[in-house]
Design a protein around this motif. Sequence first.
Motif, short mmCIF file in Angstrom:
data_model
loop_
_atom_site.label_atom_id
_atom_site.label_comp_id
_atom_site.label_asym_id
_atom_site.label_seq_id
_atom_site.Cartn_x
_atom_site.Cartn_y
_atom_site.Cartn_z
N THR A 36 0.24 -1.36 1.62
CA THR A 36 0.60 -0.35 0.67
C THR A 36 2.07 -0.61 0.37
OG1 THR A 36 -0.81 1.12 1.65
CG2 THR A 36 0.81 2.18 0.17
N ALA A 37 2.49 -0.78 -1.05
CA ALA A 37 3.71 -0.92 -1.46
C ALA A 37 3.80 -0.49 -2.79
CB ALA A 37 4.15 -2.50 -1.53
N PRO A 38 5.03 -0.30 -3.29
CA PRO A 38 5.24 0.32 -4.55
C PRO A 38 4.93 -0.71 -5.75
CG PRO A 38 7.39 0.65 -3.49
CD PRO A 38 6.34 -0.26 -2.34
N LYS A 39 4.49 -0.48 -6.83
CA LYS A 39 4.14 -1.29 -7.99
C LYS A 39 5.16 -2.30 -8.09
CE LYS A 39 0.61 1.39 -10.16
NZ LYS A 39 -0.76 0.78 -10.17
N ASN A 40 6.42 -2.23 -8.11
CA ASN A 40 7.80 -3.08 -8.39
C ASN A 40 7.45 -4.18 -7.17
OD1 ASN A 40 8.62 -1.19 -6.48
ND2 ASN A 40 10.69 -1.39 -7.64
N LYS A 52 -3.38 -1.75 17.26
CA LYS A 52 -4.88 -1.62 17.04
C LYS A 52 -5.37 -1.20 15.79
CE LYS A 52 -4.82 -0.06 21.88
NZ LYS A 52 -5.05 0.87 22.82
N VAL A 53 -6.81 -1.09 15.55
CA VAL A 53 -7.33 -0.94 14.33
C VAL A 53 -6.57 0.62 13.71
CG1 VAL A 53 -9.28 -0.15 12.76
CG2 VAL A 53 -9.25 -2.13 14.51
N ASP A 54 -6.21 0.77 12.58
CA ASP A 54 -5.85 1.94 11.96
C ASP A 54 -4.41 2.27 12.27
OD1 ASP A 54 -7.98 2.44 10.63
OD2 ASP A 54 -8.95 3.78 12.18
N GLU A 55 -3.78 1.22 12.99
CA GLU A 55 -2.24 1.61 13.50
C GLU A 55 -1.77 0.73 12.30
OE1 GLU A 55 -1.99 2.17 18.11
OE2 GLU A 55 -1.76 0.13 17.38
N SER A 56 -0.18 0.99 11.84
CA SER A 56 0.44 0.58 10.90
C SER A 56 1.73 0.12 11.51
CB SER A 56 0.80 1.70 9.74
OG SER A 56 -0.43 1.95 9.20
N ILE A 57 2.45 -0.59 10.38
CA ILE A 57 3.77 -1.19 10.75
C ILE A 57 4.54 -0.72 9.39
CG2 ILE A 57 5.28 -3.29 11.01
CD1 ILE A 57 2.73 -4.59 12.19
N ILE A 58 5.73 -0.48 9.48
CA ILE A 58 6.38 0.35 8.30
C ILE A 58 7.62 -0.60 8.13
CG2 ILE A 58 7.70 2.07 7.37
CD1 ILE A 58 4.77 2.71 7.68
N THR A 118 -1.07 -1.96 7.48
CA THR A 118 -2.17 -1.28 8.19
C THR A 118 -3.20 -2.36 8.67
OG1 THR A 118 -1.82 0.64 7.03
CG2 THR A 118 -3.98 0.50 8.42
N ILE A 119 -3.58 -2.33 10.02
CA ILE A 119 -4.68 -2.99 10.53
C ILE A 119 -6.14 -2.45 10.13
CG2 ILE A 119 -5.71 -4.17 12.63
CD1 ILE A 119 -3.04 -5.18 11.62
N VAL A 120 -6.70 -3.01 9.32
CA VAL A 120 -7.90 -2.44 8.87
C VAL A 120 -9.14 -2.59 9.64
CG1 VAL A 120 -9.69 -2.01 6.62
CG2 VAL A 120 -7.10 -2.41 6.47
N ASP A 121 -9.53 -3.85 10.11
CA ASP A 121 -10.44 -4.30 10.87
C ASP A 121 -10.23 -5.68 11.70
OD1 ASP A 121 -13.15 -4.25 11.86
OD2 ASP A 121 -13.91 -5.47 9.81
N VAL A 122 -10.84 -5.61 12.85
CA VAL A 122 -10.85 -6.56 13.63
C VAL A 122 -12.30 -7.15 13.95
CG1 VAL A 122 -9.83 -7.83 15.79
CG2 VAL A 122 -8.62 -6.26 14.73
#
Length: 43
Positions: free
Chosen positions: A35-39, A7-13, A21-25
């Motif tokens: 979201t990930a490290p710069k490398n 659902k919106v605002d839920e994440s997968i690691i 992260t699901i931002v919007d539907v």
Amino acid sequence: MLVLTRKVDESIIIGDDIEVTIVDVRGDRVRVGVTAPKNVPVH
């Protein structure tokens, strides 16, 4: 293929340092934030 439902605002690691992260539907469109490290390239 692994298919997950979130659902919106839920994440997968992924691993220790990548978060998807699901931002919007809206209708048939889904906005996803990564979201990930710069490398780690995100395309």
